[in-house]
Design an enzyme around this catalytic site. Structure first.
Site: not given
Length: 220
Positions: A113, A117, A126
């Site tokens: 990805r 998100h 993160y």
């Protein structure tokens, strides 16, 4: 059978989910039911490395998701999810197998990805930017497809730019069309799941309408 002339007899279902969803009880129940009652379908896992901010090493300790397929008595395929042709071939063969054996098949497409998100997510909190850059440079599926088509002389940079411009205009036109449509009725918020509206949704809708009235908000 796979050779049936009846489209309905040759149809299967396919369920798409991420590796994070595979940690839920719904995933286990669905796999177990599908295998037990021999449902011709495909469980397609898009393993993109992160379930929102949870990396795969915090999500599972085993060998990914497809390794669970044998435990359900299910066939499984792992494929390079950034390879258009490999994914197409995997789904084609899984569909044929599901129809021929009347049983489910699990596919795990290994991908990454690149973006956040969601609009509320900041993935830089993160994961390292270099990690994202490396994935973009090395395994971006669109870049890989462009290079493949260019290598065989089927498209060049001008062709790619033309396609991108055409699609950009199509998206803008679709957005303008959607924005020009009238607002949906407030009741549609509570009508998209159940055939008959259950009591708790009736109470929620009544509460929302009362709240809007008390604050002077007009809504259809």
């Amino acid at each position: 059978s796979c050779s049936s002339d009846n489209p309905k007899e040759a149809a299967i279902a396919i369920a798409y989910f991420g590796e994070g969803a595979a940690s839920t009880i719904d995933f286990h129940s669905a796999c177990n039911f599908a295998s037990t009652i021999q449902t011709p379908m495909i469980f397609f896992c898009r393993n993109n490395g992160y379930a929102i901010s949870t990396p795969t090493n915090d999500q599972y300790a085993g060998d990914g998701i497809v390794s669970r397929a044998p435990g359900y008595g299910m066939a499984g395929i792992r494929v390079d999810g950034n390879d258009l042709f490999a994914v197409h071939a995997a789904v084609r063969e899984a569909r044929n197998y599901a129809l021929e054996t009347s049983s489910p098949v699990m596919i795990e497409a290994m991908t990454y990805r690149q973006g956040h998100h969601s609009t509320s997510d900041d993935s830089s909190r993160y994961r390292d930017g270099e990690e994202v850059r490396l994935s973009t440079d090395v395994s971006d599926p669109i870049v890989r497809l462009d290079r493949f088509l260019e290598r065989y002389g089927w498209m060049n940079e001008t062709d790619v730019a033309s396609v991108e411009d055409e699609e950009r205009l199509a998206v803008l036109k679709a957005m303008e069309g959607a924005e020009s449509r009238p607002d949906p009725s407030l009741s549609t918020m509570f009508e998209d799941v159940y055939w008959e509206k259950p009591p708790h949704l009736v109470r929620q809708e009544a509460g929302l309408r009362d709240h809007l009235r008390r604050h002077g908000v007009s809504f259809q």
